[in-house]
Structures are given as C-alpha cells and as structure tokens.
Design an enzyme around this catalytic site. Sequence first.
Site, PDB file in Angstrom:
ATOM      1  N   VAL A   1       0.834  -1.202   0.000  1.00  0.00           N
ATOM      2  CA  VAL A   1       0.000   0.000   0.000  1.00  0.00           C
ATOM      3  C   VAL A   1       0.875   1.261   0.000  1.00  0.00           C
ATOM      4  CG1 VAL A   1      -1.919  -1.162   1.181  1.00  0.00           C
ATOM      5  CG2 VAL A   1      -0.180  -0.002   2.553  1.00  0.00           C
ATOM      6  N   ASP A   2       2.194   1.081  -0.167  1.00  0.00           N
ATOM      7  CA  ASP A   2       3.119   2.205   0.022  1.00  0.00           C
ATOM      8  C   ASP A   2       3.237   3.136  -1.181  1.00  0.00           C
ATOM      9  OD1 ASP A   2       4.865   0.792  -1.759  1.00  0.00           O
ATOM     10  OD2 ASP A   2       5.811  -0.249  -0.076  1.00  0.00           O
TER      11      ASP A   2
ATOM     12  N   HIS B   1      -4.452  -4.428  -2.261  1.00  0.00           N
ATOM     13  CA  HIS B   1      -4.823  -4.067  -0.881  1.00  0.00           C
ATOM     14  C   HIS B   1      -5.032  -2.557  -0.729  1.00  0.00           C
ATOM     15  CE1 HIS B   1      -2.974  -8.050   0.816  1.00  0.00           C
ATOM     16  NE2 HIS B   1      -4.133  -8.236   0.246  1.00  0.00           N
TER      17      HIS B   1
ATOM     18  N   CYS C   1     -14.627   7.861   2.040  1.00  0.00           N
ATOM     19  CA  CYS C   1     -15.649   8.364   2.953  1.00  0.00           C
ATOM     20  C   CYS C   1     -16.612   7.248   3.343  1.00  0.00           C
ATOM     21  CB  CYS C   1     -16.408   9.518   2.295  1.00  0.00           C
ATOM     22  SG  CYS C   1     -17.726  10.128   3.373  1.00  0.00           S
TER      23      CYS C   1
ATOM     24  N   CYS D   1     -20.445   8.788   1.995  1.00  0.00           N
ATOM     25  CA  CYS D   1     -20.830   8.880   0.582  1.00  0.00           C
ATOM     26  C   CYS D   1     -20.042   7.899  -0.299  1.00  0.00           C
ATOM     27  CB  CYS D   1     -20.669  10.305   0.050  1.00  0.00           C
ATOM     28  SG  CYS D   1     -18.968  10.884  -0.036  1.00  0.00           S
TER      29      CYS D   1
ATOM     30  N   CYS E   1     -19.062  15.575   1.779  1.00  0.00           N
ATOM     31  CA  CYS E   1     -20.274  15.423   2.601  1.00  0.00           C
ATOM     32  C   CYS E   1     -20.010  15.552   4.107  1.00  0.00           C
ATOM     33  CB  CYS E   1     -20.932  14.073   2.307  1.00  0.00           C
ATOM     34  SG  CYS E   1     -20.098  12.687   3.089  1.00  0.00           S
TER      35      CYS E   1
ATOM     36  N   GLY F   1       9.156 -11.158  -2.714  1.00  0.00           N
ATOM     37  CA  GLY F   1       9.108 -10.551  -1.388  1.00  0.00           C
ATOM     38  C   GLY F   1       7.780 -10.637  -0.683  1.00  0.00           C
ATOM     39  N   THR F   2       7.152 -11.811  -0.759  1.00  0.00           N
ATOM     40  CA  THR F   2       5.930 -11.995   0.051  1.00  0.00           C
ATOM     41  C   THR F   2       6.031 -13.313   0.811  1.00  0.00           C
ATOM     42  OG1 THR F   2       3.516 -12.240   0.018  1.00  0.00           O
ATOM     43  CG2 THR F   2       4.669 -12.913  -1.983  1.00  0.00           C
TER      44      THR F   2
ATOM     45  N   ALA G   1      15.569  -8.598  -3.255  1.00  0.00           N
ATOM     46  CA  ALA G   1      14.916  -8.226  -4.512  1.00  0.00           C
ATOM     47  C   ALA G   1      15.670  -7.096  -5.210  1.00  0.00           C
ATOM     48  CB  ALA G   1      13.477  -7.796  -4.230  1.00  0.00           C
TER      49      ALA G   1
HETATM   50  P1  OAD Z   1       5.356 -10.085   4.957  1.00  0.00           P
HETATM   51  O1  OAD Z   1       5.960  -9.142   5.926  1.00  0.00           O
HETATM   52  O2  OAD Z   1       4.439 -11.126   5.475  1.00  0.00           O
HETATM   53  O3  OAD Z   1       6.505 -10.848   4.177  1.00  0.00           O
HETATM   54  C1  OAD Z   1       7.598 -10.160   3.611  1.00  0.00           C
HETATM   55  C2  OAD Z   1       8.424 -11.174   2.844  1.00  0.00           C
HETATM   56  O4  OAD Z   1       9.474 -10.479   2.208  1.00  0.00           O
HETATM   57  C3  OAD Z   1       9.086 -12.241   3.720  1.00  0.00           C
HETATM   58  O5  OAD Z   1       8.870 -13.505   3.123  1.00  0.00           O
HETATM   59  C4  OAD Z   1      10.572 -11.876   3.687  1.00  0.00           C
HETATM   60  O6  OAD Z   1      11.418 -13.023   3.715  1.00  0.00           O
HETATM   61  C5  OAD Z   1      10.688 -11.159   2.362  1.00  0.00           C
HETATM   62  N1  OAD Z   1      11.747 -10.133   2.290  1.00  0.00           N
HETATM   63  C6  OAD Z   1      12.121  -9.244   3.230  1.00  0.00           C
HETATM   64  N2  OAD Z   1      13.069  -8.423   2.750  1.00  0.00           N
HETATM   65  C7  OAD Z   1      13.290  -8.779   1.464  1.00  0.00           C
HETATM   66  C8  OAD Z   1      14.139  -8.302   0.424  1.00  0.00           C
HETATM   67  N3  OAD Z   1      14.963  -7.263   0.610  1.00  0.00           N
HETATM   68  N4  OAD Z   1      14.099  -8.924  -0.766  1.00  0.00           N
HETATM   69  C9  OAD Z   1      13.262  -9.998  -0.983  1.00  0.00           C
HETATM   70  N5  OAD Z   1      12.446 -10.489  -0.034  1.00  0.00           N
HETATM   71  C10 OAD Z   1      12.446  -9.887   1.149  1.00  0.00           C
HETATM   72  O7  OAD Z   1       4.663  -9.181   3.829  1.00  0.00           O
HETATM   73  P2  OAD Z   1       3.571  -9.602   2.758  1.00  0.00           P
HETATM   74  O8  OAD Z   1       3.742 -11.008   2.317  1.00  0.00           O
HETATM   75  O9  OAD Z   1       3.557  -8.547   1.733  1.00  0.00           O
HETATM   76  O10 OAD Z   1      -2.034  -7.119   4.345  1.00  0.00           O
HETATM   77  O11 OAD Z   1       2.259  -9.502   3.629  1.00  0.00           O
HETATM   78  C11 OAD Z   1       1.034  -9.759   3.037  1.00  0.00           C
HETATM   79  C12 OAD Z   1      -0.031  -8.917   3.664  1.00  0.00           C
HETATM   80  O12 OAD Z   1      -0.038  -9.103   5.086  1.00  0.00           O
HETATM   81  C13 OAD Z   1       0.155  -7.418   3.527  1.00  0.00           C
HETATM   82  O13 OAD Z   1      -0.283  -6.920   2.288  1.00  0.00           O
HETATM   83  C14 OAD Z   1      -0.648  -6.884   4.647  1.00  0.00           C
HETATM   84  C15 OAD Z   1      -0.144  -7.810   5.728  1.00  0.00           C
HETATM   85  O14 OAD Z   1      -0.865  -7.911   6.857  1.00  0.00           O
HETATM   86  C16 OAD Z   1      -2.968  -6.254   4.694  1.00  0.00           C
HETATM   87  O15 OAD Z   1      -2.708  -5.226   5.280  1.00  0.00           O
HETATM   88  C17 OAD Z   1      -4.350  -6.670   4.288  1.00  0.00           C
END
Ligand code: OAD
Length: 245
Positions: free
Chosen positions: A104-105, A120, A128, A131, A151, A188-189, A232
Amino acid sequence: MDTQAIRQIAEKIKDSTRVVVMTGAGISQESGVPTFRGADGLWKSFRAEDLATPEAFDRDPVLVWQWYDWRRGLIKPLKPNPGHYALIELEKRIEDFTLVTQNVDGLHRAAGSKNPIEMHGTIWRVRCLECGNTFENREVPIKILPKCEACGGLLRPGVVWFGEALDEKILHAIYTCLQKAQVMLIVGTSGMVQPAASFGIVAKRAGAFVAEVNRSNTPQSSLFDLSIQGKAGELLPQLVEQVGW
Ligand code: OAD
C-alpha cells in the site's frame, strides 16, 4: 548467488509475451519500509486486530488513524529501490505485463509503474464512510479525524483490512492474468495472506512457469518451479541484465 537460476528465469522471460509479477512487502524493505512478519515486522510490535480491521476502526478510529498517520510519515520520504525500477524495465518490454502488488506504500507508482494492481489499496487514498467517495490524500500529518470534503462524513484509510473482501473487478482482472500467464514472478511476500497466497498455485496449475524471489524460504517455496533466495533490489536488476534487452 544463484546465477544459474536467474539465467533460467531470464530465458523464460525472453520467450514470453505474457508475464505477471506479484510483489509483497519484501520489495520495499530495501527502501526502508518495514515488512509485516519476521523479526523486525510490524506485526511483532502491533496487533493487526487492533489496527487493521473494520472492527478496530469502529471501536477506535483515532487510534487507527494515528497508526496510519505514523506509517504515512514513515513512508513519505522513502524512494523506490533498484527492485522497483527493474520491474519497470520488464513492463516496458513485455507485451502483456501485469504487476500485482499487496503493498500500500505507492512505491511502484513512484518508480514509474503505469498501472500496478494495488490489490490491498493504497495508504495515499482515503474513502468516505458516508458517501463512499475516494480521494487522493498525501497530507502528513493528516488531520485526525479527517472528514470528507464532499459530505463531511468520516474518512478511513483506502486500504483493505483483515476480514474485508477484495474488490471483485480487481480480483477478476488478476485471475484473468494468472490464467494466461506464461511466467509468474513472486517477489518478497511471505505467502501468508489469502487470496494472494494462492495466486502462484493458480498460475502454475494454468501452465505458467512460476519463480519466487525472496530473502528467505517461504512455506510455498517448494511448490514453485524455482525459488531464489536473496534481496529483490539485487536479484531483479540481475535478472533484467540477464534478459539482455
Ligand atoms: P510479509 O511481511 O508477510 O513478508 C515479507 C516477505 O518479504 C518475507 O517472506 C521476507 O522473507 C521477504 N523479504 C524481506 N526483505 C526482502 C528483500 N529485501 N528482498 C526480498 N524479499 C524480502 O509481507 P507480505 O507477504 O507482503 O495485508 O504480507 C502480506 C499482507 O499481510 C500485507 O499486504 C498486509 C499484511 O498484513 C494487509 O494489510 C491486508
């Protein structure tokens, strides 16, 4: 460094016209944005239930806004890193390229991504509650509690919270891309939050070559065709270099 694996992904990308990239908090980590999980993750110091649910906002909108205001202040001066910019190179050259982000950044847009699917939402929009209008808002600090210019209703952060459904049109657009993708990169997730956590599997079942780029192993690493460990901001520029455009 897994040069062989990077070369393999590069070859797949060279041969493809339909590519999907999905990013998570890890791609922004090198820009200075805290991730959610892991040793320094936001969810170590804060409880998601207190801050990132509709119930939390109903209960204590001031607290929730204070937290979002803190995050907006933290993110505002930050810049995209070479990982974000490497994806722009892919976007420019691949005929049918889709970037889906859980972040969301706003850093993909700041890097120049034309149309990232911000599944997300974004911390730079507000909505709002009366409205339903949404507005761009980059004020830091934001006035707490912020009110709708149209509103006078209470504004909330323009993000998706736990327990909330994703926009159906957005989901449809994502699944359409996953079904036809030849290559999918997952960057990176942690793969802990649905539905994003299942996108790689959906793409793989539909026939895509799926590769993960992450600083560590994830619970899904073994399900993909390739998983490369590293930052990354280092690996994605190497990948673009290997593609050799
Ligand atoms: P996480 O914080 O769960 O995971 C971040 C991932 O990035 C981890 O697997 C790390 O190993 C990896 N990581 C960290 N630094 C890195 C780098 N420099 N290069 C590559 N990988 C790296 O974040 P998300 O998976 O994005 O949702 O989290 C998913 C959702 O959970 C978010 O969108 C948010 C959160 O709660 C909502 O707010 C709905």
